[in-house]
Structure formats: C-alpha cells, structure tokens
Scaffold this active site. Sequence first.
Site, mmCIF file in Angstrom:
data_model
loop_
_atom_site.group_PDB
_atom_site.id
_atom_site.type_symbol
_atom_site.label_atom_id
_atom_site.label_comp_id
_atom_site.label_asym_id
_atom_site.label_seq_id
_atom_site.Cartn_x
_atom_site.Cartn_y
_atom_site.Cartn_z
ATOM 1 N N ASP A 403 0.819 -1.205 0.000
ATOM 2 C CA ASP A 403 0.000 0.000 0.000
ATOM 3 C C ASP A 403 0.857 1.260 0.000
ATOM 4 O O ASP A 403 1.926 1.306 0.609
ATOM 5 C CB ASP A 403 -0.903 -0.020 1.245
ATOM 6 C CG ASP A 403 -1.781 1.199 1.349
ATOM 7 O OD1 ASP A 403 -2.639 1.389 0.466
ATOM 8 O OD2 ASP A 403 -1.607 1.979 2.301
ATOM 9 N N GLU A 456 1.195 -0.462 -5.157
ATOM 10 C CA GLU A 456 0.260 0.619 -5.431
ATOM 11 C C GLU A 456 1.115 1.880 -5.555
ATOM 12 O O GLU A 456 1.467 2.509 -4.565
ATOM 13 C CB GLU A 456 -0.769 0.776 -4.312
ATOM 14 C CG GLU A 456 -1.816 1.828 -4.659
ATOM 15 C CD GLU A 456 -2.458 2.466 -3.433
ATOM 16 O OE1 GLU A 456 -3.533 3.050 -3.583
ATOM 17 O OE2 GLU A 456 -1.867 2.400 -2.339
#
Length: 722
Positions: A403, A456
């Site tokens: 993330d 990401e």
Amino acid sequence: MLNQATLAALMAGDHSDPFSILGMHQVDGKLTVRALMPGAVNVALVEIKTDRQLVSLERIEGSDIFTAVVPRRKNPFPYRLRIDWGSHQQELEDPYRFPPILGEMDVWLLAEGTHIRPYEKLGAHLTEMEGVSGVSFAVWAPNARRVSVVGSFNNWDGRRHMMRLRRECGIWEIFVPHLAAGDLYKLEIKGQDGSLHLKADPFAFRSELRPNTASVVQPIAPVYPSTPERRQANSLQSPISVYEVHLGSWRLVPDDGCRWLTYRELAEQLIPYVKDLGFTHIELLPVSEHPFDGSWGYQPTGMYAPTSRFGTPDEFRQFVETAHANGIGVLLDWVPGHFPTDAHGLARFDGTHLYEHSDPREGFHQDWNTLIYNYGRKEVANYLIGNGLYWIERFGIDGLRVDAVASMLYRDYSRKEGEWIPNQYGGRENLEAIEFLRRVNGIVHTQRSEATTMAEESTSFPGVSRPVEQGGLGFSFKWNMGWMHDTLKYMQEDPVHRRYHHDQMTFGLVYAFSENFILPLSHDEVVHGKGSILSRMPGDEWQRFANLRAYYGFMWGHPGKKLLFMGSEFGQYAEWNANSSLDWHLLEYPVHSGVQRLIRDLNAVYRHFPALHQLDSEPRGFEWISHDDRDNSVFSFIRRADDGDFIVVVSNFTPVPRHAYRIGVPQEGNYREIINTDNNVYGGSGVGNGMLRANPVGSHGRSWSLEMTIPPLATIMLKLEP
C-alpha cells in the site's frame, strides 16, 4: 543484604537488571535465593528433584522481597517456590532461575538487522525450558529503563516478571513458566524519563477483539508448503484476475444483528462465489489487527496478527487453504508505509521515537494523521521485512500488494515547501525506503519464489516492477493508476463529447510495457463521494449499464492483469459503505445479474485464451488495428499469444451501432464472436455478428479485413476459427 536503593528499585519496578538480584545466586560463597512476591504471606524453596522443602524464605523488612541462604548447598539447582497467599497455597516455577532465551547467532543477526525470520525469536512463543512448559517473551526496546510482561497471570503487576536486557541488541527477554495458548498479556515499559507505557506486543500472533488491546499467546503457524501450481498461477505469463474484498462488508448476516461473517463462513460463501465468477485471485484489504473499523485495516497495530474480528489465526489459515483447494490465490494488502498513533501501538514504543522518525517532517503523515516508519533503522526495516515473509511463509499468502508506495518513495509526498527534509544528496527521494522495498522484494522472491509482490504506485518512478539488479524496486507488478484515471475520466464523458477525449483511452499503450501492470478498479475508486463505477457512467439507465459493460470488455481485452473491487461485478448503484453489506438484492434484476454474467464470461475467455494474458507485459502481445477513429469513438486492436494465436478486440463507445464497419485482420478465415457485451443475456440490445468471414479486402495496412456491425456502447472479441 541488599542495600536500600536496590530494594526500593525492585519494589518500584525500576530495576534494569532484576536477573542479577532475583533467583538463585552465589553470594559471598553462599547459595542465596531471592524472590519478589507482592501479596505473599510466606515463601519456601522446594527442590524439584526430591520434592522436598529445603528452606523458608524470610521477608526483607519493608518490602515484598523474600530471601534465604540454602543450607548445605554450593551449586545452583532446579527449584520451585511454594507460596502461601493467605487464602491458598501455590507452587510456581521461578522465572528468574532460567537461562537466557536468545542464542548468540540470533543476537548477532537481530542486532545487525539481517535476521530473515525475526518472528521466530521475538514475540511470545510457546516453548519448554529445562523440562518446564511455558512462554518465552522477547521484545526490542533498547532505550527503556525497564520492561515487564504483565497479564492476568500476575495481576498485571509490572514487578512480577521484569525482563532481562540483552545489551548487545537492545532486546528484553524472559521465560514465564506455565503460561499457555490463549493467555492475555501486554508489555509494561518504563522509559528513561520514568514514564510508563502499556504496549501490545509488536510480534504478537494474535490480539484481542477491539476495543480491547491485549496480545494473546498463540502458537506460531507451521510453515505453509510451496507448490509448483501456486508458482505458475502467480507468474507473469498466467491469467491473473483479482477480486478485491473488504471482509467486513462483503456480506453481513442480517438475522444475527448484521454481524460479520467469520473466516469459516467466508471460506464457505466467498470462495465458491469467487470461483464461480472465474477470478483467479482474491485480494483482501488488510487483515493485520487494527483498532478502528473505519480504517479498513490500513492503520494496523498488530502486523503479525490476523484480525480477531472474523476468528482465530488458525481459522484464517484454513480460509487460505480453502481458497487454494479451489484454485484461488490469496493476495494481502500490506501496509509498511505508516502506522497509527494509538497508545498501545508502536508510537514512542520504549519512551522514545523508536519505530518512527522524531522529526514530524519525516515521521508524520499529514494526510492520514499517522506515523512513518524509520526505514533507515535496521531493526525497524527487519521488523517489516520479516512480517512480509511471515504472511507468505506461515499463512500461504500468494502475494503482497504493498500500500501507498508513492508516499514511501518521496520525502515531499503531499508536503509543501519547508515541510520536508531532503535526503543526504539534497533530493526528494526517500533513499532508505527505496532500499527497504528492494530488500523486501529480494527476500520474498528468494525465500518463497512462488510469491508475487504488487505496488500501489501512482507516480512515474522508474523500474518499479523491474529486477533490483537492473536498478528497479523488484516488484512483480505495478498498479496502473494512470490507465485507471484516464479511462474512467473518458467513460464519464457524454458519448457525444468522447471524440475530443479519444487519447485518454489510447495513452496507456504508450507506456503499457514499461512495467508489469495490473489494471485496477479498486476500493479507492468507489468511496469518498466518487460514487460507484456504474454511477459514473453517463446517459439513461440503459446507456449506463451498456457503458459499464463496454468498459469492462475493453479492460479485459487491454494488456495488463485485472483487478475489480467487490460490488462492481454486478453494477452496484451506491458507492461502497464499509459499515453495511453489498446490495445483493440487486441481483434480482436482469441488468445487474447481466453484468455479473458478463464478468463471469470475461474471466472465462481471459483464462482460456493465452492471447489475452500470456504476453501482457511484452510489446509483441499487442497490436493496434485502429486507434485514431475519433469520430466514431471506436478502438480496435489485436492481442497475441506466444504461439501467434490471437484475439481481435473492438470497442464502440457511442450509443450508435456502426454497420458495415471494416477492420483489417491478420489472416483469412472465419471469425467467431466469443464476447459481445451487447448480448441479450447481459442486458444488451442483442446487436451482433455471430460468425464473420474475412475478405481479401485491404484495410488498416492488412490484406484481409472483416466487415461487421459494432453494437452500440459495446465491446466485442473475435477469435479465428481453426
């Protein structure tokens, strides 16, 4: 006799080396035993070998410390303490009679920050020492004055189990006899300034259900076997179609207070659903323990503990096993970019900024009000790297979707001038974070070659999914955020205006092979007022669904692996609400069940035909037929497999059917429609072609061409018949 300063320090829980005082020691040539037992009336020494009481310990006046010289003994021996609590008697092993826990090699590697599996030594481990079962505890807190294990087993009294400091590595340790799986505990840490901090164990394998915050003694999961099937399923050449899920809101149980499904129930319901729709993988929003439901798991406090919201760690592992038994890989959203400020977590863990930077210009995320890990501190990096491997090695996780990578790579991420500190060369790159990410990927890929990692990452940072030895970050894949933003923006335009935004659908092919891309329509695109994917489609009801189906067809034809957030597969109207279930009742309506059927069929052809997935990351796997028909808003291209087999994809993003539309094709023969998003079964108007015959008419630089009808707001896929 102990001096008053030592007595006072022990009684106040302020002694940094209790093992030098408590337990059995030779003092002035005599074998002496001391025990700190608050609340005890009498304490006696019992020899384990003979089960005989050898001596009663005398209370040192004004304290709860009991002491005695063992008669006729010179050398230490195994013993127990027989304690009279007034209301009852109890025999206990003395934790201060046991030797150190960490071996020399472990101490060396942990101090160096190169212990690949720190979770095997730090935290709480069920073990046996000198024939006694119990739990060994070890925690890194180098700047603490004192660290204790506390729990119901010692009345949460920090004086009962003060730990031994291994000064070589800053780790405190103790073996507590008789503890068992399920026991609650925390770490009571006294800072150098005298402040007390009650912390959850950073390496705890299990945690209490919020709002409680204690750690729970839990056996470490056994090593999960690696298989050739999983390695193949996660490779660049394989079909990867991901269903992204938030476990707490996928489906609730309405007859039981709208409670969450358990890991077992999710295995029984979610896995068959994903398998039926043909997805190859399921991606879970973070399941690491987190205190606040509304963070969706992205502010974890228990990185090594599957959240107790849905069951036990064993039940989570069984969920993964069920997925694998059904041919479904499990990906995990992993959050090494930041952590919350909750008092029981890592913030000021030992009374200092241990895990985070002390300067808020480096250590505080303004967007999320969270703290940033100090990746330059080797023990912090080792904690996180070990955690990534832990999920793969102990739970069989197939891959980590990391993330907020963009926020890690740049020191000035979401900061104004003067709010960030340049690196040692005056640049904006976070060199320590870059090195950390390279190490994570290197260790994961070398230790568990079947596993995949996904970033990401929303910037133009080069080489995110390129090997470390080539200067890259070493990820297997990168989310293609640019493709997502461009195409969604195009789809939101009224069809009459799309001719002016044509390049937004083609620009992604300019850089499509610079990385190994995943095309994500993730949870971030259906929250915070953005609405659902369906709600962004323009036009009346029919056109909105037609636009959605055409978009999905274009996405599944486009180079790149696929990811779709839950609810989008049946065209949910409302944006995602993490506090309620998906709107499953919508499947009673044909337009919604039609979208779901389309996703099922798209996944089927995607998996069946290598041309749609095998060369996703290679230029030879894609070829434009026509990318410049702005007036008709039509796009056509070819996807190829390694053996030369191919699929033709054509999209029409206007509500006008295009009759007698000609496109060039590679060779003669009959071409069959394998996907038509305008098919009646999907809720479309039923305009289609069925079978088409290539004619020897030149078009688009090819000797053969097809004359077809392109349905309104639709994508079709054509396969040359053998």
